[in-house]
Write a protein that holds these residues in place. Structure first.
Motif, short mmCIF file in Angstrom:
data_model
loop_
_atom_site.label_atom_id
_atom_site.label_comp_id
_atom_site.label_asym_id
_atom_site.label_seq_id
_atom_site.Cartn_x
_atom_site.Cartn_y
_atom_site.Cartn_z
N TYR B 96 -11.38 6.40 -4.25
CA TYR B 96 -12.10 7.24 -2.73
C TYR B 96 -11.04 7.30 -1.46
CZ TYR B 96 -14.75 10.85 -0.77
OH TYR B 96 -14.93 11.62 0.11
N VAL B 97 -11.29 5.67 -1.18
CA VAL B 97 -10.43 5.57 -0.23
C VAL B 97 -8.74 6.17 -0.43
CG1 VAL B 97 -9.31 3.96 1.58
CG2 VAL B 97 -11.99 4.24 1.24
N GLU B 98 -8.60 5.04 -1.09
CA GLU B 98 -6.73 5.35 -1.48
C GLU B 98 -6.42 6.81 -1.75
OE1 GLU B 98 -4.75 2.13 -4.83
OE2 GLU B 98 -6.91 3.40 -5.27
N LEU B 99 -6.91 7.75 -2.27
CA LEU B 99 -6.77 9.36 -2.89
C LEU B 99 -6.73 9.71 -1.40
CD1 LEU B 99 -6.54 10.88 -5.46
CD2 LEU B 99 -9.15 11.87 -3.95
N ALA B 100 -7.83 9.28 -0.62
CA ALA B 100 -7.51 9.55 1.19
C ALA B 100 -6.36 9.35 1.72
CB ALA B 100 -8.83 9.59 1.22
N ILE B 101 -5.95 8.49 1.32
CA ILE B 101 -4.83 7.59 2.28
C ILE B 101 -3.76 7.97 1.70
CG2 ILE B 101 -3.48 5.62 2.85
CD1 ILE B 101 -6.22 4.31 2.59
N GLU B 102 -3.56 8.48 0.48
CA GLU B 102 -2.69 9.27 -0.30
C GLU B 102 -2.18 10.73 -0.22
OE1 GLU B 102 -2.62 7.77 -4.53
OE2 GLU B 102 -2.93 5.93 -3.72
N HIS B 103 -3.51 11.10 0.38
CA HIS B 103 -3.03 13.12 -0.28
C HIS B 103 -3.68 12.96 1.35
CE1 HIS B 103 -1.40 12.21 -4.04
NE2 HIS B 103 -1.83 12.03 -3.82
#
Lengths: 204, 204
Positions: B96-103
DNA sequence: GCGCCAATGTTGACAACGTCAACAAATAAG
DNA sequence: CTTATTTGTTGACGTTGTCAACATTGGCGC
């Protein structure tokens, strides 16, 4: 301070912030125009430019009043429980959530990512940082007193901050509505959620 | 499926969503206009109205692709650790966090409160709810297996959800930047924060 | 194969918006 | 009192979301 209307308003900046805050809380950031705020304050549509460089600057001003309110509430909550870090942490978190629930659209303006910081005016970051510093202070005190576990203080503070911020977000956007309807229900839920953090999810 | 340009586009809806997603990720929601998306897709400025009732509807469509992506990532993360609720929970949160950081800008569109639900199309709430259901499932499994403490399953899930949501929010808005710069640094931080939740802040 | 209809895309218009330049009024400084 | 600076107004411009009217096309029944 004259009451009769005159060419010069006398205190337009504050009047604009006040009217703007009201409009934002009523209709949401997206539906508030510079011109509408000006009209609500009783001036013409370009008058705000004498006090704010930009529409964004004005919105930042409105958000700043929200941040002031937030800092104040948290401070009060902390002072209610001197020498008790656990209660301080809980009360600060609840105060934060409370504000988000009471003023959801203002909270959205503050944290919704509509504001773009102009690099010149980073007072918003400062305020946010200040609040975080207070949180770190509570954690540090709790660690000294032996009620919070040892470890990187900043990280523990960030954990609590994230939890509260996320919960407030969910509460203010209505995502929690069909799980906890009323305001009191949400606050009670907030209390319980905070306790889950304190005791941890994992079985000890 | 003809390649040459013709009056009828053939697949305009998808093309608009694609162009719109790209523009949003480049410039942020606030700086994307209906007309710009139409132009990027190579059609005239009112063509989108044949596929979306509204600008908001189009933004919801763009957000929906983000939610699909999110659900998919989480699902994958969970499937990586069959029978291990603790790792599942951690991996789902990190995804979840990864997606927020990437996009970050897409994440902002999804959770920044710009979207107003038209009551007719509540697919967004559905998706969000679906993700939450998955989370509840993980917690329930963990409780059965005895690795998570007993208690209201929904509340424990909400606690984890709040933490992850808040952290992602802070990460995607750049609030964490001067504490953890790079993407890996943030993810590592996310891991540690997640562990703090698992073990709890309070001293046992 | 032909003609029509619904679906899809275009053009042109409108009001509202943020912003800028030019002007006007009122306050403050000398 | 004169004048310069601050503060507010008027009018204009380009852009935006949206609507109405029109054009083009593909697919349907015949």
């Amino acid at each position: 301070m004259s009451k009769e209307s005159s060419y010069h308003h006398g205190n337009l900046r504050e009047a604009l912030l006040e009217a703007g805050t009201k409009l934002v809380e009523e209709k949401g950031v997206a539906d508030v125009s510079l011109r509408a705020v000006a009209k609500a304050a009783g001036v013409s549509h370009t008058a705000p430019y004498r006090h704010f460089s930009d529409k964004n600057a004005m919105l930042r001003g409105i958000a700043a009043t929200g941040f002031r309110l937030l800092a104040q509430r948290i401070e009060e909550a902390v002072e209610l429980h001197p020498g008790n870090p656990e209660l301080q942490l809980s009360a600060a978190g609840v105060a934060y959530v409370e504000l988000a629930i009471e003023h959801p659209r203002l909270h959205n303006l503050m944290f919704g990512g509509v504001l773009q910081d102009d690099a010149v005016d980073d007072s918003l970051e400062e305020r946010s940082d200040q609040a975080f510093k207070g949180l770190v202070g509570i954690i540090a005190l709790g660690q000294q007193a032996g009620v919070f576990r040892r470890g990187d203080t900043d990280e523990l503070a960030l954990t609590a901050w994230s939890l509260v911020h996320g919960f407030a977000m969910l509460a203010s956007t209505g995502t929690l509505d069909h799980r906890a309807g009323g305001q009191e229900a949400k606050l009670a839920l907030a209390h319980r959620v905070a306790n889950h953090l304190l005791s941890g999810l994992a079985k000890r």
